[in-house]
Scaffold this active site. Structure first.
Site, PDB file in Angstrom:
ATOM      1  N   CYS A 162      26.355  44.475  12.781  1.00  0.00           N
ATOM      2  CA  CYS A 162      25.245  43.522  12.801  1.00  0.00           C
ATOM      3  C   CYS A 162      23.908  44.158  13.161  1.00  0.00           C
ATOM      4  CB  CYS A 162      25.552  42.380  13.780  1.00  0.00           C
ATOM      5  SG  CYS A 162      27.181  41.659  13.533  1.00  0.00           S
TER       6      CYS A 162
ATOM      7  N   HIS B  23      18.823  38.683  18.968  1.00  0.00           N
ATOM      8  CA  HIS B  23      20.004  38.736  18.095  1.00  0.00           C
ATOM      9  C   HIS B  23      20.665  37.362  18.079  1.00  0.00           C
ATOM     10  CE1 HIS B  23      23.279  40.491  15.898  1.00  0.00           C
ATOM     11  NE2 HIS B  23      24.169  40.171  16.827  1.00  0.00           N
TER      12      HIS B  23
ATOM     13  N   HIS C 113      24.258  33.876  10.375  1.00  0.00           N
ATOM     14  CA  HIS C 113      24.349  35.301  10.694  1.00  0.00           C
ATOM     15  C   HIS C 113      24.708  36.079   9.427  1.00  0.00           C
ATOM     16  CE1 HIS C 113      24.959  39.044  12.484  1.00  0.00           C
ATOM     17  NE2 HIS C 113      25.814  38.758  13.444  1.00  0.00           N
TER      18      HIS C 113
END
Length: 426
Positions: free
Chosen positions: A170, A312, A349
Site C-alpha cells: 500500500c 493513510h 483503498h
C-alpha cells in the site's frame, strides 16, 4: 546544492472522477466513488462494494489504437490513461508512433501492488488448465508482469531514462514519488512520471475478503462504507485506479515555461523491521514515526511548519495508532495537530494505486488551499475523540496552506512519506 523538484503534471483515474478536472470537483464536493458491485454479491464476497473508475473502456478506445488496446488489461489502461494525462497536463506532446526520437532525460517509476491478476484469473489459469495455450495470445506475459505498466508507458511516450515498477504494497505509489524525487535531485533525470496503478478485479480482492479486512457492514449503503477514523469502521473498501505525478527539476520546468502545481520538498521510505508490533500486516509505530520525521528532515522542514496531513487511514483498527504516530512525529498535542484528512473515505483503498491517487489529491489541495472532507467519521473513534477538531468533516478552506505531508503504510511493515509545498515562484 541539490536540485529542487516540482510537480508540473497530474493524471488520475479514480473511482470518483476520471481525469483531473472531474477528480478535483469530486474532492471539492466530498463526492464518494464507492458503489455496489453485483459480481461480488454473486461470488459470495462478504464485502460487496468497491471503488471502481467508470467509463474506462470508452475513454481508452478514444485514446489508444486497436493493437495497443489488445495488449492492455485494466491495470495497463488505468496507468496509461493517468500517465498520458499527466504528460499533457505538463504541456508535453505525445510523440507519434513512427517517431524514433527517444527522450533520454525522462523516465518513470510507476508501481503496482498486485498487478495483472485479472489476466491471470480470466485467461492464464483457465486456458492453461484446459490445454488451450494458443488462446493465451502473444501479449499475456507483458500484461501479467508487474513492470508491464511502466514499460507500456515508456513505449507510449518514448521514455529513455530509468523506467521501472516498484511494488511495496500500500505504500507503492508514495514510494514511487520519493524514488523519482531522488533521481531528479541527483541530476540523473530532468523529468520522472511517478505514481501507482491497480487493476480492477475480484481476483485481487478475494484474498483480502478472506482475511476479513474488508468491510461487510455497508453493502446496502456503499457511500457510507469507507469510514476512516470512525467508531463504526469495519474494514477497508477495495478500490482500483491510477494516479501519476510528473516530477520535474525547477530548471527544466522554468526553461520550458511549464505550469507548476506544487513543489516536492522531501520524502523518505523505511521499514519497521516486523518488530515492536510490526508484522506482514501491521506497522511498527516507531517505524511510522521515524519515516515521517525522516521526510521532514529531508525536506528541511520543522514539525511546526506542517499545515495539513493527508493520512493513510484505511478504516481499520490501525487508524488510532496512525493518528497518534502523526501527533508524536510532528510533536503536536491533540489540540494542535494539523488538520488531517483521509482520501480513502471518498474512494476506498486502491492498494498499489493509493499513494498515487492520494498524491494527486494532495497536490490539488496544496495548490487550491483546501482540504477535502473526510466522509463517514462523524462518530469519531473513541480513541481519537481528543483529535476530533483536527478532522475536516466538510470541505475546509485553508488559504494559508503552505506545506502538506502525505504518507502511506503498507503490508510488510513498509512506510513512505512525502512533503509537498505550495509553489510561490521562488
Amino acid at each position: 546544492m541539490r536540485r529542487r523538484v516540482v510537480v508540473t503534471g497530474l493524471g488520475v483515474v479514480a473511482p470518483n472522477g476520471v481525469g483531473v478536472p472531474a477528480f478535483e470537483r469530486a474532492l471539492d464536493a466530498g463526492q464518494s466513488g464507492v458503489r455496489a458491485l453485483p459480481t461480488l454479491r454473486a461470488l459470495g464476497f462478504g464485502c460487496q462494494v468497491a471503488g471502481v473508475p467508470g467509463g474506462i473502456d470508452e475513454r481508452a478506445a478514444a485514446t489508444f489504437d486497436a493493437d495497443e488496446l489488445l495488449a492492455m488489461n485494466s491495470n495497463h489502461r488505468f496507468a496509461c490513461l493517468a500517465a498520458l494525462e499527466a504528460w499533457e497536463d505538463a504541456g508535453l506532446c505525445r510523440p507519434a508512433r513512427g517517431d524514433d526520437t527517444v527522450d533520454w532525460r525522462t523516465g518513470a517509476v510507476l508501481g503496482t501492488g498486485v498487478g495483472g491478476m485479472d489476466t491471470i484469473g480470466e485467461r492464464v489459469v483457465p486456458f492453461t488448465d484446459a490445454g488451450k495455450l494458443r488462446r493465451l495470445g502473444g501479449t499475456v506475459v507483458e500484461q501479467v508482469m508487474a513492470s508491464g505498466i511502466s514499460a507500456r508507458v515508456a513505449g507510449l511516450l518514448a521514455l529513455g531514462n530509468q523506467v521501472t515498477t516498484n511494488s511495496s504494497a500500500c505504500s507503492t505509489g508514495t514510494e514511487a514519488i520519493v524514488e523519482g524525487l531522488e533521481r531528479i535531485r541527483s541530476g540523473r533525470a530532468d523529468r520522472m512520471l511517478c505514481g501507482g496503478s491497480e487493476g480492477s478485479s475480484h481476483y485481487i480482492w478475494a484474498g483480502f475478503d478472506a482475511m476479513r479486512v474488508l468491510t461487510r457492514a455497508s453493502n446496502d449503503a456503499p457511500e457510507q462504507a469507507s469510514r476512516p477514523m470512525s467508531a463504526t469502521a469495519a474494514g477497508f473498501v477495495p478500490a482500483a485506479g491510477a494516479g501519476v505525478l510528473l516530477l520535474e527539476s525547477v530548471e527544466s520546468a522554468l526553461e520550458r515555461g511549464a505550469p507548476i502545481r506544487a513543489e516536492v520538498l522531501g520524502g523518505a521510505v523505511n521499514c519497521g523491521g516486523h518488530r515492536g508490533g510490526g508484522s506482514m500486516t501491521a506497522p511498527n509505530p516507531d517505524g511510522v514515526r521515524r519515516c515521517i520525521r525522516a521526510a521532514l528532515e529531508d525536506a528541511r522542514c520543522t514539525p511546526d511548519a506542517i499545515d495539513a496531513i493527508n493520512g493513510h487511514l484505511t478504516a481499520t483498527g490501525a487508524d488510532p495508532s496512525e493518528v497518534r504516530s502523526w501527533a508524536a512525529a510532528l510533536e503536536r498535542s491533540p489540540q494542535t495537530l494539523p488538520p488531517i484528512t483521509a482520501t480513502k473515505s471518498l474512494i476506498g483503498h486502491a492498494l498499489g494505486a493509493a499513494g498515487g491517487i492520494e498524491g494527486v489529491a494532495s497536490v490539488l489541495m496544496v495548490q487550491g488551499g483546501f482540504l477535502h472532507p473526510t466522509l463517514n467519521c462523524e462518530d469519531v473513534h473513541p480513541e481519537l475523540a481528543e483529535f476530533a477538531d483536527a478532522i475536516p468533516y466538510t470541505r475546509r478552506s485553508l488559504p494559508g496552506l503552505r506545506t502538506l505531508v502525505k504518507a502511506s503504510f503498507g503490508f510488510g511493515d513498509v512506510n513512505a512519506c512525502v512533503v509537498l509545498g505550495k509553489w510561490t515562484g521562488s
